[in-house]
Design a protein around this motif. Structure first.
Motif, PDB file in Angstrom:
ATOM      1  N   UNK A  87      50.957  41.788  39.543  1.00 57.09           N
ATOM      2  CA  UNK A  87      51.235  42.142  38.500  1.00 57.09           C
ATOM      3  C   UNK A  87      52.756  41.768  37.805  1.00 57.09           C
ATOM      4  N   UNK A  88      52.566  40.881  36.679  1.00 57.52           N
ATOM      5  CA  UNK A  88      53.519  40.174  36.161  1.00 57.52           C
ATOM      6  C   UNK A  88      53.777  40.289  34.580  1.00 57.52           C
ATOM      7  N   UNK A  89      54.660  39.743  34.153  1.00 55.48           N
ATOM      8  CA  UNK A  89      54.836  39.921  32.477  1.00 55.48           C
ATOM      9  C   UNK A  89      54.743  38.246  32.086  1.00 55.48           C
ATOM     10  N   UNK A  90      54.084  38.013  30.942  1.00 53.06           N
ATOM     11  CA  UNK A  90      53.857  36.923  30.330  1.00 53.06           C
ATOM     12  C   UNK A  90      55.158  36.571  29.506  1.00 53.06           C
ATOM     13  N   UNK A  91      55.239  35.255  28.845  1.00 54.99           N
ATOM     14  CA  UNK A  91      56.201  34.832  28.297  1.00 54.99           C
ATOM     15  C   UNK A  91      56.803  35.991  27.185  1.00 54.99           C
ATOM     16  N   UNK A  92      55.778  36.462  26.471  1.00 56.67           N
ATOM     17  CA  UNK A  92      55.787  37.446  25.525  1.00 56.67           C
ATOM     18  C   UNK A  92      56.506  38.897  25.947  1.00 56.67           C
ATOM     19  N   UNK A  93      56.464  38.848  27.225  1.00 54.67           N
ATOM     20  CA  UNK A  93      56.944  40.380  27.693  1.00 54.67           C
ATOM     21  C   UNK A  93      55.911  41.168  28.039  1.00 54.67           C
ATOM     22  N   UNK A  94      54.695  41.064  27.576  1.00 51.27           N
ATOM     23  CA  UNK A  94      53.531  41.724  27.834  1.00 51.27           C
ATOM     24  C   UNK A  94      53.185  41.592  29.706  1.00 51.27           C
ATOM     25  N   UNK A  95      52.766  42.973  29.962  1.00 54.98           N
ATOM     26  CA  UNK A  95      52.462  43.337  31.508  1.00 54.98           C
ATOM     27  C   UNK A  95      51.044  42.782  31.701  1.00 54.98           C
ATOM     28  N   UNK A  96      50.961  42.104  32.755  1.00 52.99           N
ATOM     29  CA  UNK A  96      49.374  41.830  33.136  1.00 52.99           C
ATOM     30  C   UNK A  96      49.122  42.151  34.605  1.00 52.99           C
ATOM     31  N   UNK A  97      47.843  42.331  34.874  1.00 61.18           N
ATOM     32  CA  UNK A  97      47.372  42.586  36.294  1.00 61.18           C
ATOM     33  C   UNK A  97      46.283  41.685  36.656  1.00 61.18           C
ATOM     34  N   UNK A  98      46.158  41.669  37.900  1.00 58.27           N
ATOM     35  CA  UNK A  98      44.974  40.850  38.377  1.00 58.27           C
ATOM     36  C   UNK A  98      44.605  41.311  39.901  1.00 58.27           C
ATOM     37  N   UNK A  99      43.404  41.614  40.167  1.00 57.38           N
ATOM     38  CA  UNK A  99      43.023  41.880  41.730  1.00 57.38           C
ATOM     39  C   UNK A  99      43.177  40.685  42.317  1.00 57.38           C
ATOM     40  N   UNK A 100      42.977  40.860  43.811  1.00 57.74           N
ATOM     41  CA  UNK A 100      43.112  39.634  44.746  1.00 57.74           C
ATOM     42  C   UNK A 100      41.933  39.939  45.466  1.00 57.74           C
ATOM     43  N   UNK A 101      41.672  39.022  46.438  1.00 57.26           N
ATOM     44  CA  UNK A 101      40.578  39.210  47.441  1.00 57.26           C
ATOM     45  C   UNK A 101      40.748  40.441  48.323  1.00 57.26           C
ATOM     46  N   UNK A 102      41.927  40.809  48.624  1.00 54.37           N
ATOM     47  CA  UNK A 102      42.312  41.831  49.270  1.00 54.37           C
ATOM     48  C   UNK A 102      41.816  43.161  48.477  1.00 54.37           C
ATOM     49  N   UNK A 103      42.084  43.089  47.412  1.00 53.63           N
ATOM     50  CA  UNK A 103      41.646  44.355  46.441  1.00 53.63           C
ATOM     51  C   UNK A 103      40.069  44.593  46.505  1.00 53.63           C
ATOM     52  N   UNK A 104      39.405  43.499  46.388  1.00 52.19           N
ATOM     53  CA  UNK A 104      37.964  43.340  46.519  1.00 52.19           C
ATOM     54  C   UNK A 104      37.581  44.159  47.855  1.00 52.19           C
ATOM     55  N   UNK A 105      38.178  43.528  48.804  1.00 51.10           N
ATOM     56  CA  UNK A 105      37.730  43.671  50.420  1.00 51.10           C
ATOM     57  C   UNK A 105      38.029  45.472  50.428  1.00 51.10           C
ATOM     58  N   UNK A 106      39.265  45.775  49.909  1.00 50.27           N
ATOM     59  CA  UNK A 106      39.594  47.247  49.841  1.00 50.27           C
ATOM     60  C   UNK A 106      38.648  48.103  49.067  1.00 50.27           C
ATOM     61  N   UNK A 107      37.894  47.574  47.997  1.00 49.60           N
ATOM     62  CA  UNK A 107      36.858  48.305  47.293  1.00 49.60           C
ATOM     63  C   UNK A 107      35.751  48.415  48.145  1.00 49.60           C
ATOM     64  N   UNK A 108      35.321  47.309  48.701  1.00 46.41           N
ATOM     65  CA  UNK A 108      34.164  47.323  49.750  1.00 46.41           C
ATOM     66  C   UNK A 108      34.374  48.358  50.696  1.00 46.41           C
ATOM     67  N   UNK A 109      35.563  48.264  51.568  1.00 43.38           N
ATOM     68  CA  UNK A 109      35.889  49.133  52.626  1.00 43.38           C
ATOM     69  C   UNK A 109      35.856  50.715  52.289  1.00 43.38           C
ATOM     70  N   UNK A 110      36.470  50.881  51.131  1.00 45.69           N
ATOM     71  CA  UNK A 110      36.564  52.158  50.442  1.00 45.69           C
ATOM     72  C   UNK A 110      34.979  52.815  50.059  1.00 45.69           C
ATOM     73  N   UNK A 111      34.174  52.092  49.508  1.00 49.06           N
ATOM     74  CA  UNK A 111      32.953  52.476  49.282  1.00 49.06           C
ATOM     75  C   UNK A 111      32.022  52.861  50.520  1.00 49.06           C
ATOM     76  N   UNK A 112      32.319  51.871  52.011  1.00 51.11           N
ATOM     77  CA  UNK A 112      31.653  52.027  53.198  1.00 51.11           C
ATOM     78  C   UNK A 112      32.317  53.560  53.771  1.00 51.11           C
TER      79      UNK A 112
END
Length: 158
Positions: free
Chosen positions: A88-113
């Protein structure tokens, strides 16, 4: 809707969620309300079908109801943990942005299992093979809603 159809729809939604979360995107002021609403409606309908199918043969046990509730607690916990893995970060205009990571994907898969394992446990306790699986849409709504709320809170703190 049979279990195969529900599984395919659930997997398609999961693929969409994972793909979407791996892209940098601006934070919205609200959670993905349309998707959460669709998941909630599908979830309530599927649960109603699952409960009706099970209770046709015998009443639900306390153990079964406890396991269903526990699955939603697990969904919330995974939502919180996944939210903490999001960048989670702010761009130069001050807008908040977000992006998942590889760990996010792994946790999605573990969550479904974990969820599918709980489905089997629920169905075993209910002595029917439809109730546990019918919770997938509500599980996705809870876990995604909690994740979105925590990520929004993190973005607001920047």
């Amino acid at each position: 809707m049979n279990n195969t159809t529900s599984a395919l729809i659930g997997l398609a939604i999961l693929a969409l969620l994972i793909t979407r979360q791996l892209r940098a995107r601006p934070m919205r002021n609200s959670a993905p309300l349309v998707l959460l609403g669709v998941l909630a409606v599908l979830g309530v309908a599927a649960m109603a079908f699952g409960v009706k199918s099970v209770t046709t043969h015998h009443p639900l046990s306390t153990t079964t109801l406890t396991l269903v509730c526990l699955s939603f607690v697990v969904a919330a916990a995974f939502g919180v943990v996944r939210a903490l893995t999001m960048q989670v970060w702010r761009d130069p205009a001050g807008d908040a942005l977000c992006k998942g990571t590889v760990i996010t994907v792994v946790l999605w898969l573990v969550s479904m299992v974990v969820h599918f394992g709980m489905d089997a446990w629920i169905d075993h306790s209910a002595k029917a093979g439809v109730l546990g699986f019918s919770t997938i849409y509500l599980y996705l709504a809870v876990t995604l809603g909690i994740q979105a709320a925590v990520v929004r809170r993190r973005a607001a703190a920047l």
